[in-house]
Design a protein around this motif. Structure first.
Motif, short mmCIF file in Angstrom:
data_model
loop_
_atom_site.label_atom_id
_atom_site.label_comp_id
_atom_site.label_asym_id
_atom_site.label_seq_id
_atom_site.Cartn_x
_atom_site.Cartn_y
_atom_site.Cartn_z
N VAL A 45 0.84 -1.20 0.00
CA VAL A 45 0.00 0.00 0.00
C VAL A 45 0.88 1.26 0.00
CG1 VAL A 45 -1.60 1.35 1.40
CG2 VAL A 45 -1.99 -1.09 1.08
N LEU A 46 1.88 1.27 0.86
CA LEU A 46 2.75 2.45 0.93
C LEU A 46 3.58 2.61 -0.33
CD1 LEU A 46 4.30 2.93 4.50
CD2 LEU A 46 2.71 4.40 3.26
N LEU A 47 4.05 1.51 -0.90
CA LEU A 47 4.81 1.59 -2.15
C LEU A 47 3.98 2.25 -3.25
CD1 LEU A 47 6.56 -1.90 -2.20
CD2 LEU A 47 7.70 0.33 -2.10
N SER A 48 2.70 1.90 -3.30
CA SER A 48 1.82 2.51 -4.29
C SER A 48 1.63 3.99 -4.02
CB SER A 48 0.46 1.80 -4.27
OG SER A 48 -0.40 2.34 -5.26
N ALA A 49 1.43 4.35 -2.76
CA ALA A 49 1.24 5.76 -2.40
C ALA A 49 2.48 6.58 -2.74
CB ALA A 49 0.91 5.88 -0.92
N VAL A 50 3.66 6.03 -2.44
CA VAL A 50 4.90 6.74 -2.76
C VAL A 50 5.01 6.94 -4.27
CG1 VAL A 50 7.42 6.54 -2.79
CG2 VAL A 50 6.16 6.02 -0.71
N SER A 51 4.68 5.91 -5.03
CA SER A 51 4.83 5.96 -6.49
C SER A 51 3.87 6.95 -7.13
CB SER A 51 4.60 4.57 -7.09
OG SER A 51 5.51 3.64 -6.58
N PHE A 52 2.57 6.82 -6.82
CA PHE A 52 1.55 7.55 -7.56
C PHE A 52 1.11 8.85 -6.88
CE2 PHE A 52 0.90 3.02 -8.69
CZ PHE A 52 1.29 3.11 -10.01
N SER A 227 8.66 -14.12 8.15
CA SER A 227 7.74 -15.23 8.40
C SER A 227 6.87 -15.57 7.20
CB SER A 227 6.84 -14.91 9.60
OG SER A 227 7.62 -14.78 10.78
N ALA A 228 6.51 -14.55 6.39
CA ALA A 228 5.64 -14.81 5.24
C ALA A 228 6.41 -15.44 4.08
CB ALA A 228 4.95 -13.53 4.78
N ARG A 229 7.68 -15.12 3.97
CA ARG A 229 8.62 -15.65 2.98
C ARG A 229 8.01 -15.89 1.60
NH1 ARG A 229 13.57 -16.53 5.03
NH2 ARG A 229 13.76 -16.70 7.29
N LEU A 230 7.54 -17.11 1.31
CA LEU A 230 7.09 -17.45 -0.03
C LEU A 230 5.88 -16.63 -0.48
CD1 LEU A 230 7.48 -21.34 0.06
CD2 LEU A 230 9.04 -19.66 -0.95
N TRP A 231 5.14 -16.08 0.48
CA TRP A 231 3.93 -15.34 0.14
C TRP A 231 4.14 -13.83 0.14
CZ3 TRP A 231 0.21 -18.35 -1.70
CH2 TRP A 231 0.19 -19.68 -1.30
N THR A 232 5.32 -13.35 0.55
CA THR A 232 5.54 -11.92 0.73
C THR A 232 5.27 -11.13 -0.55
OG1 THR A 232 7.22 -12.36 2.41
CG2 THR A 232 7.21 -10.17 1.42
N GLY A 233 5.85 -11.59 -1.66
CA GLY A 233 5.68 -10.86 -2.92
C GLY A 233 4.23 -10.77 -3.35
N LEU A 234 3.51 -11.86 -3.27
CA LEU A 234 2.11 -11.89 -3.69
C LEU A 234 1.26 -10.96 -2.84
CD1 LEU A 234 0.01 -13.19 -5.54
CD2 LEU A 234 -0.28 -15.00 -3.83
N PHE A 240 -0.31 -3.22 -3.06
CA PHE A 240 0.01 -2.21 -4.07
C PHE A 240 -1.18 -1.95 -4.98
CE2 PHE A 240 1.62 -0.79 -8.15
CZ PHE A 240 2.63 0.10 -7.82
N LEU A 241 -1.82 -3.02 -5.47
CA LEU A 241 -2.95 -2.87 -6.39
C LEU A 241 -4.18 -2.30 -5.69
CD1 LEU A 241 -2.57 -6.14 -8.48
CD2 LEU A 241 -1.99 -3.80 -9.16
N THR A 242 -4.34 -2.62 -4.41
CA THR A 242 -5.46 -2.05 -3.65
C THR A 242 -5.35 -0.53 -3.60
OG1 THR A 242 -5.72 -4.03 -2.28
CG2 THR A 242 -6.61 -1.97 -1.42
N ALA A 243 -4.15 -0.03 -3.27
CA ALA A 243 -3.93 1.41 -3.20
C ALA A 243 -4.01 2.03 -4.59
CB ALA A 243 -2.58 1.71 -2.56
N PHE A 244 -3.52 1.33 -5.60
CA PHE A 244 -3.59 1.84 -6.97
C PHE A 244 -5.04 1.99 -7.41
CE2 PHE A 244 -3.81 0.99 -11.58
CZ PHE A 244 -3.13 2.12 -12.04
N ALA A 245 -5.88 1.02 -7.05
CA ALA A 245 -7.31 1.10 -7.37
C ALA A 245 -7.94 2.31 -6.71
CB ALA A 245 -8.02 -0.19 -6.94
N LEU A 246 -7.55 2.59 -5.47
CA LEU A 246 -8.07 3.78 -4.78
C LEU A 246 -7.65 5.05 -5.51
CD1 LEU A 246 -7.45 2.85 -1.03
CD2 LEU A 246 -9.65 3.02 -2.19
#
Length: 251
Positions: A45-52, A227-234, A240-246
């Motif tokens: 979410v923050l990455l999206s806010a910083v970008s856009f 702790s999330a490891r394999l799921w972190t990227g997803l 990111f997409l949630t914030a982008f949609a907003l």
């Protein structure tokens, strides 16, 4: 005066998520994996806010050079301050496990953690206040992004504080103070930048963006990956997409 109060109010709204997260993290034994997953979502979410909302806006208003200089300055300032605080015990302030040192293990670490939490929250709050300057209305995306990302920050950090043996008075006192500071920082962002040249305002916006981006990489992503490891990227992409949609809905 009304503008200052509105800015402060929105800063408190965004900052209150830290206190909400801290209450949950301290009083409820949330599984570490869930904490990490929520942190990954908040990072996205923050990455999206910083970008856009920050870097793109700064570029539109001032061009490439001021945007780059501002972002680099923000990254350098945050990194230097973070290194100093890390050496005093605040390195793992957002970690939910047993990485945080207790006061007995490292004297002064409690103060360093408090200052670190303040360091993490100020750029976000200044941006919330400054976002009112454009058209008189706060950016809903900015507030939503900061709020959503603050919940896992407070949750993870308070969970780690509990494991380090810090009491309720310290934990809730700290996050209440940081929430109040968020309101003050938003007021300062609105008040001090109100008469600023658009290029100056854009550079400061980029500076805040650089600081927030560095904070994500230094403190949020490591906790998410631990702790999330394999799921972190997803999960991060979902945030990111949630914030982008907003962002698209607001435009």
């Amino acid at each position: 005066m009304s503008g200052l109060l509105v800015a402060g109010g929105w800063g408190l709204v965004a900052g209150s998520a830290l206190l909400i997260g801290a209450l949950v993290g301290y009083l409820v034994r949330v599984p570490v994996g869930l904490v990490a997953a929520v942190m990954a979502f908040g990072s996205g979410v923050l990455l999206s806010a910083v970008s856009f909302e920050l870097i793109a806006e700064a570029h539109r208003n001032a061009g490439l050079l001021p945007t780059v200089l501002g972002a680099v300055a923000g990254a350098v300032i945050y990194t230097v301050a973070n290194v100093v605080l890390a050496r005093r015990g605040a390195r793992h302030r957002k970690r939910s496990g047993d990485q945080q040192p207790s006061e007995a293990e490292q004297s002064g670490s409690g103060t360093a953690i408090a200052l670190g939490a303040l360091l993490d929250g100020i750029p976000e709050s200044v941006v919330v206040g400054a976002s009112l300057l454009g058209g008189g209305a706060v950016s809903a995306v900015t507030v939503a992004a900061v709020f959503i990302s603050n919940v896992p920050e407070g949750l993870s950090s308070a969970s780690g504080m509990r494991r380090a043996g810090r009491g309720r008075g310290y934990v809730f006192g700290l996050w209440t103070a940081i929430t109040a500071a968020s309101g003050v920082a938003a007021m300062l962002g609105y008040g001090l930048l109100g008469g600023a040249d658009p290029a100056v305002l854009a550079t400061i916006t980029a500076l805040a963006g650089g600081a927030i981006l560095t904070m994500i990489a230094d403190t949020m992503i490591p906790e998410a990956f631990s702790s999330a490891r394999l799921w972190t990227g997803l999960i991060t992409v979902a945030g990111f997409l949630t914030a982008f949609a907003l962002t698209q809905l607001e435009s």
